[in-house]
Design an enzyme around this catalytic site. Structure first.
Site, mmCIF file in Angstrom:
data_model
loop_
_atom_site.group_PDB
_atom_site.id
_atom_site.type_symbol
_atom_site.label_atom_id
_atom_site.label_comp_id
_atom_site.label_asym_id
_atom_site.label_seq_id
_atom_site.Cartn_x
_atom_site.Cartn_y
_atom_site.Cartn_z
ATOM 1 N N ASN A 112 0.854 -1.231 0.137
ATOM 2 C CA ASN A 112 -0.052 -0.106 0.091
ATOM 3 C C ASN A 112 1.052 1.760 -0.302
ATOM 4 O O ASN A 112 0.680 2.542 -0.395
ATOM 5 C CB ASN A 112 -0.979 -0.301 1.159
ATOM 6 C CG ASN A 112 -2.192 -1.035 1.143
ATOM 7 O OD1 ASN A 112 -2.809 -0.324 0.283
ATOM 8 N ND2 ASN A 112 -2.151 -2.251 1.490
ATOM 9 N N ASN B 58 -6.637 4.560 7.912
ATOM 10 C CA ASN B 58 -6.567 3.560 7.451
ATOM 11 C C ASN B 58 -6.947 2.679 6.795
ATOM 12 O O ASN B 58 -7.855 3.445 5.840
ATOM 13 C CB ASN B 58 -7.055 2.736 8.885
ATOM 14 C CG ASN B 58 -7.199 1.838 9.108
ATOM 15 O OD1 ASN B 58 -5.428 0.989 8.844
ATOM 16 N ND2 ASN B 58 -7.246 0.640 9.147
ATOM 17 N N ARG C 196 4.559 1.032 27.268
ATOM 18 C CA ARG C 196 3.785 1.114 26.059
ATOM 19 C C ARG C 196 3.187 3.313 26.214
ATOM 20 O O ARG C 196 3.365 3.034 24.841
ATOM 21 C CB ARG C 196 1.935 0.439 26.457
ATOM 22 C CG ARG C 196 1.408 0.647 24.961
ATOM 23 C CD ARG C 196 2.039 -0.398 23.981
ATOM 24 N NE ARG C 196 1.384 -0.093 22.606
ATOM 25 C CZ ARG C 196 1.348 -0.875 22.038
ATOM 26 N NH1 ARG C 196 2.110 -2.395 22.498
ATOM 27 N NH2 ARG C 196 1.101 -0.624 20.713
ATOM 28 N N HIS D 3 -8.999 -1.169 5.237
ATOM 29 C CA HIS D 3 -9.061 -2.455 5.805
ATOM 30 C C HIS D 3 -9.490 -3.394 4.364
ATOM 31 O O HIS D 3 -10.226 -2.530 3.897
ATOM 32 C CB HIS D 3 -9.768 -1.932 7.126
ATOM 33 C CG HIS D 3 -10.379 -3.442 7.800
ATOM 34 N ND1 HIS D 3 -10.141 -4.196 8.664
ATOM 35 C CD2 HIS D 3 -11.607 -3.821 7.465
ATOM 36 C CE1 HIS D 3 -10.608 -4.733 8.461
ATOM 37 N NE2 HIS D 3 -11.378 -4.925 8.361
HETATM 38 C C1 GRF Z 1 -2.996 -5.873 3.458
HETATM 39 O O1 GRF Z 1 -3.500 -7.426 3.772
HETATM 40 C C2 GRF Z 1 -3.403 -4.745 4.140
HETATM 41 O O2 GRF Z 1 -4.724 -5.569 3.272
HETATM 42 C C3 GRF Z 1 -3.582 -4.640 5.060
HETATM 43 O O3 GRF Z 1 -2.662 -4.929 5.454
HETATM 44 C C4 GRF Z 1 -1.582 -6.292 4.799
HETATM 45 C C5 GRF Z 1 -0.101 -5.715 3.961
HETATM 46 O O4 GRF Z 1 -0.490 -4.647 3.831
HETATM 47 N N1 GRF Z 1 -3.800 -3.255 5.360
HETATM 48 P P1 GRF Z 1 0.562 -3.704 2.489
HETATM 49 O O5 GRF Z 1 1.412 -4.427 1.732
HETATM 50 O O6 GRF Z 1 2.243 -3.994 3.919
HETATM 51 O O7 GRF Z 1 0.697 -2.590 2.017
#
Ligand code: GRF
Length: 211
Positions: free
Chosen positions: A17, A111, A69, A113
């Protein structure tokens, strides 16, 4: 005057992403936007390589590196503050976003999802688990959602959604890949572009396009 939207992308893993955002800024699909930092809670993940290849400053801020945390939460917020971020983008980020950050950045954290919220979301629904649940239920459509982050997991105002067909014989991995390719890598950059160009607003908890 460079008034580009300053975004920090928070990652945990492979960063496909993140790559989609990098590529769409480069090809002009996403405008008025600059990635000022990539922050991973995990060292050694390919997201960091993607950031380096794109010349984007990258930081590893992991709960494992702090005595508590709370100290991690403060360190994460301090880095985002230091980068003078306008929008925090969670892209495959699996770390719990601290309330101090959510309070400081209202409707400034988004975010992606990998399902059509309110389906298959909330506690325990992440990564392949989302797609396992969709296949178990036998839905014919799944997809992805981009939403603002608030204190209730996956409950913030929905910005964009895109449906993807579930096909006979799909495994969780096959469905995940199709949803990433056909939905996530499109609507996350699109949401950033909408925000960077002041095209949306949140009214009474709902996202709407500005006139
Ligand atoms: C993917 O399953 C995406 O849907 C979720 O995180 C996972 C890895 O995403 N948001 P990425 O390849 O690290 O962006």
């Amino acid at each position: 005057m460079d008034n580009k939207l300053r975004i920090a992308v928070l990652v945990s893993g492979g960063g496909t992403n993140l790559q989609a955002i990098i590529d769409k800024i480069a090809d002009g699909t996403v405008t008025n936007t600059e990635i000022v930092g990539v922050i991973s809670n995990n060292p050694g993940v390919y997201s960091l390589t993607r950031a380096a290849n794109a010349g984007i400053p990258a930081y590893v801020i992991s709960p494992k590196d702090y005595a508590s945390r709370e100290e991690f939460n403060v360190a994460l917020k301090e880095k985002i503050d230091e980068l003078r971020v306008d929008l925090v983008v969670l892209a495959g980020c699996l770390v719990k976003i601290p309330e101090i950050l959510i309070d400081a950045y209202p409707n400034k954290i988004i975010n992606i999802h990998p399902a059509l919220i309110p389906s298959f979301c909330g506690l325990g629904y992440y990564g392949l688990k989302v797609h396992e649940a969709a296949l178990e239920r036998g839905v014919k459509l799944s997809g992805a959602t981009v939403h603002f982050v608030n204190k209730d997991l996956d409950e913030g105002p929905i910005i964009l959604q895109k449906a993807v067909a579930v096909e006979d014989g799909d495994t969780p991995k096959i469905l995940q890949q199709r949803i990433m390719e056909q939905a996530e890598w499109k609507i996350l950059p699109e949401a950033i572009d909408l925000i960077a160009n002041d095209r949306i607003e949140v009214v009474e908890g709902k996202v709407r396009f500005k006139k």
